[in-house]
Design an enzyme around this catalytic site. Structure first.
Site, PDB file in Angstrom:
ATOM      1  N   HIS A  18       3.278  -3.169   0.991  1.00 46.96           N
ATOM      2  CA  HIS A  18       2.993  -2.110   0.662  1.00 46.96           C
ATOM      3  C   HIS A  18       1.586  -1.814   1.267  1.00 46.96           C
ATOM      4  O   HIS A  18       0.880  -0.552   0.847  1.00 46.96           O
ATOM      5  CB  HIS A  18       2.912  -1.912  -0.992  1.00 46.96           C
ATOM      6  CG  HIS A  18       4.066  -2.028  -1.435  1.00 46.96           C
ATOM      7  ND1 HIS A  18       4.592  -3.117  -1.992  1.00 46.96           N
ATOM      8  CD2 HIS A  18       5.164  -1.081  -1.774  1.00 46.96           C
ATOM      9  CE1 HIS A  18       5.935  -3.102  -2.502  1.00 46.96           C
ATOM     10  NE2 HIS A  18       6.056  -1.759  -2.558  1.00 46.96           N
TER      11      HIS A  18
ATOM     12  N   GLU B 217      16.426   4.195   5.429  1.00 50.78           N
ATOM     13  CA  GLU B 217      15.562   4.504   6.343  1.00 50.78           C
ATOM     14  C   GLU B 217      16.191   4.978   7.677  1.00 50.78           C
ATOM     15  O   GLU B 217      15.764   6.083   8.253  1.00 50.78           O
ATOM     16  CB  GLU B 217      14.340   3.520   6.506  1.00 50.78           C
ATOM     17  CG  GLU B 217      13.437   3.421   5.439  1.00 50.78           C
ATOM     18  CD  GLU B 217      14.074   2.474   4.356  1.00 50.78           C
ATOM     19  OE1 GLU B 217      13.611   2.207   3.322  1.00 50.78           O
ATOM     20  OE2 GLU B 217      15.103   1.755   4.522  1.00 50.78           O
TER      21      GLU B 217
ATOM     22  N   ASP C 140       5.484   0.042   5.347  1.00 53.75           N
ATOM     23  CA  ASP C 140       6.177  -1.373   5.388  1.00 53.75           C
ATOM     24  C   ASP C 140       7.564  -1.108   5.655  1.00 53.75           C
ATOM     25  O   ASP C 140       8.262  -2.196   6.375  1.00 53.75           O
ATOM     26  CB  ASP C 140       5.858  -2.222   4.500  1.00 53.75           C
ATOM     27  CG  ASP C 140       4.204  -2.037   3.977  1.00 53.75           C
ATOM     28  OD1 ASP C 140       3.741  -2.994   4.172  1.00 53.75           O
ATOM     29  OD2 ASP C 140       3.896  -1.075   3.670  1.00 53.75           O
TER      30      ASP C 140
END
Length: 700
Positions: free
Chosen positions: A490, A421, A446
């Site tokens: 999630h 990420e 998340d």
């Protein structure tokens, strides 16, 4: 400065007499700046700085290779690189002293944190202090260059191909984000050179304490990352190596790592002095490797220049530095009025356009409207591309939000990244600098946490700290929220955390039409925008959310950011009777409010914020003034949240119009959303919980 009677002579390719004299003067200039800063530390250490002492040879050898089409990311002790690029001591001192005319940041950031965008020299996007954080954005530049070359969009035809150089210390190699950048560079063969200047010290920690291997050993784990190791205090060897590597990358378009061993002759920074932690033996050993006397001896031993000429050069450098320092001291400081300049650059999207309800429009789910919007963007704009985890190939995203786009536009424009990420978010800084328009996706809210370092340190601050030169055009898509037993990893809502990162815009659509209009506005905004897309609204599968499906607007539809929308009006009759309230909300809150309000016909106005930053404060105040009672509804836990802050601001600003306290509804304050459906329902707001608050507030 005299030239003596020496005949110009090549020592190594490119090392002619004039070049050698110029290099020696630049070395002396860098040294004299460090000496002057130390002699005037009461003034110069007001703002923390570091200098290139000991690193001058490799830095000047690097700067000598640069062309205007290149990009470079110097780090915080690379002032010799900047001198080699053509900056004057005066320009660097304007930043040292945080002056108004500092060419890099207008007095906003530290010494040797450059950013420049001039036609006659290599480009430098915003540089931060965080160790190693520059590696991902700089690799993103190389990614953007490679993409444009592959799409036939390059603008340097007929000139040597550009290279990207990322400077860093060996200590930064231990940062996890550096490995993410290396992974992408070798995976896709980006034209980048990682210049590692290894002086064996972190701050007070020696290399032997903090790393198991040097950079070249580490780099062997990245197949395709070619390495070179040199003594970085030897100018001739440094020049030859950098010349060979740069020329290779210009042609072969593959990544390199150059590991240069250098002494550290100055302090870590002006605030962390070397004598506090380095043994005397270590200081002496480093001093013996000083590149300046080494280079001087080289010139004299090879009879390249007379000693008297070198003395003239030394005196000239000392005089230049002293004069520039006096000028810089007298330069103006920034005015307070400049404080809020360049937080964002103006967006071209200032009004709603297109047809929200076209006559031939079809009712469409939100996720498909997003897919269609991206498709329309990519069909028109070749600089656009989409990447993230699992968005490419056959799948097209775990929510099918990019379905078939890779097949339509090819793997160069829509592709999967590794699970990283930080790279996904941080690379958009470099992609934007290279002239691309990246659309990236974090698979679930998340999992945004590893990317927050880049979002905060690099993405959000680039425009402000570069004095407006390097805004970041970045669209970051983030599926968010609980959607029916998604569980603790999630289902999270994270908007408050992201909203604390100033310099990033945040939007949150609640229906098909707004999804399409806001997504396009976010893409065309020249600033970074995070768009939160609620998973529970994607297909309207969550009970009570069917109205999230609307007629899909036409392909011209766009909504300016920062404009709220009244989702539901109160009736004139109930308003006249004083029996109304407003619910200020966004995302799933719109439908909890709508379903709850059915028990109170005509009494509830619902204001859908749509945009959380910028915030439509005028619409909020207008709604509160009209109804005199207010509920702020969020899916987040209330404590320390955006909603709690907003409610406080409403209570303060609208106090004279309020007939009751501002109510706040949100989730129960737990560390995570439980997997069990009964526990999840107990945690989240609901129509029933909102109903109770409406009834109590209307009867207050």
């Amino acid at each position: 400065m005299g030239t003596g009677t020496i005949t110009p002579k090549k020592i190594t390719a490119g090392l002619e007499h004039g070049h050698l004299l110029k290099t020696y003067k630049l070395m002396c200039t860098a040294r004299e700046m460090a000496v002057l800063y130390e002699a005037n530390k009461e003034v110069c250490s007001k703002y923390v700085h570091a200098t290139s002492r000991g690193h001058e040879a490799i830095q000047l050898a690097t700067a000598a290779q640069l062309l205007p089409q290149d990009y470079i990311a110097p780090y915080y002790r690379d002032d010799a690189i900047l001198l080699g690029m053509g900056f004057t001591p005066y320009e660097l001192m304007l930043q040292l002293l945080a002056k108004k005319d500092d060419p890099f940041s207008g007095g906003r950031t530290y010494y040797c944190h450059p950013s420049i965008k001039r036609d006659d020299m290599a480009k430098i996007p915003h540089q931060s202090s965080a160790t190693g954080m520059q590696v991902i954005p700089t690799t993103g530049i190389a990614q953007g260059i490679k993409y444009k070359e592959g799409q036939g969009l390059s603008d340097y035809q007929g000139e040597p191909a550009p290279v990207v150089i990322c400077s860093l210390g060996d200590g930064a190699i231990t940062e996890g984000e550096v490995s993410e950048a290396f992974q992408m560079a070798v995976l896709h063969s980006y034209p980048i050179i990682y210049l590692v200047q290894d002086n064996e010290w972190d701050i007070s920690a020696h290399a032997s304490e903090i790393r198991a291997m040097d950079a070249p050993e580490y780099a062997r784990g990245f197949k395709g990352l070619t390495t070179r190791s040199i003594e970085g205090n030897d100018y001739a060897k440094s020049y030859a190596t950098m010349k060979e590597v740069v020329e290779t990358v210009r042609v072969k378009r593959k990544p390199f790592l150059v590991h240069a061993k250098v002494p550290l002759l100055g302090h870590h920074t002006s605030g962390v002095r070397k004598e506090w932690y380095r043994p005397e033996a270590d200081l002496k050993a480093h001093a013996r490797r000083d590149p300046i006397p080494k280079f001087k001896k080289y010139l004299l031993d090879h009879k390249l220049v007379e000693a008297s000429i070198l003395s003239e050069i030394e005196e000239s450098a000392k005089q230049l530095v002293a004069e520039d320092y006096e000028r810089a001291l007298k330069a103006d400081d920034p005015s307070p009025e400049m404080l809020t300049d360049h937080i964002f650059v103006p967006t071209p999207v200032t009004e709603e356009k297109g047809e929200r309800h076209p006559k031939d429009g079809k009712v469409t789910v939100m996720v498909d409207a997003a897919l269609h919007a991206i498709d329309e963007i990519m069909s028109r704009d070749p600089e656009s591309l989409l990447y993230g985890q699992d968005v490419g190939g056959e799948l097209g995203g775990v929510f099918r939000e990019a379905a078939l786009l890779a097949k339509k536009y090819g793997d160069d424009r829509v592709f999967n990244t590794p699970i990283q990420e930080a790279y996904i978010i941080g690379s958009t800084v470099g992609m934007s600098a290279a002239g691309c328009k990246p659309i990236v996706e974090v698979q679930f809210a998340d999992y945004i946490w590893p990317g927050l370092n880049q979002l905060f340190t690099e993405v959000s601050r680039s425009c402000y700290l570069s004095n407006g030169k390097w805004p970041v055009q970045s669209l970051i898509r983030v599926p968010i929220g609980a959607y029916g037993s998604g569980g603790p990893y999630h289902s999270s809502s994270v908007e408050t955390v992201v909203l604390q990162i100033k310099g990033v815009k945040v939007v949150y659509p609640s229906n098909t039409a707004d999804m399409k209009g806001l997504l396009k506005a976010a893409y065309y905004d020249p600033n970074p925008v995070v768009i939160f897309e609620h998973k529970g609204l994607y297909w309207s599968k969550v009970p009570g959310t069917l109205d999230a499906k609307t007629v899909e607007p036409d392909d011209q539809y766009i909504i300016p950011l920062g404009k709220a929308r009244i989702h539901q009006q109160a009736s004139p009759e109930q308003l006249e009777a004083g029996h109304t309230l407003t619910i200020i909300t966004y995302g799933m809150g719109v439908y909890w409010s709508q379903n709850a309000s059915r028990a109170f016909p005509g009494s509830v106005e619902i204001l859908d914020l749509r945009s959380l930053n910028p915030l439509d404060w005028d619409a909020i105040v207008s709604s509160v003034k009209k109804h005199n009672k207010c509920i702020v509804l969020t899916e987040e836990a209330v404590t320390h949240s955006f909603a709690e802050s907003l409610a406080g601001r409403i209570a303060n600003t609208c106090f004279e119009w309020l007939d009751a306290p501002v109510e706040i509804i949100g989730s129960v304050n737990t560390p995570a959303v439980p997997l069990n459906s009964t526990l999840e329902q107990a945690l989240l707001p609901s129509a029933e919980k909102v109903n109770e608050k409406i009834e109590a507030l209307l009867n207050y």
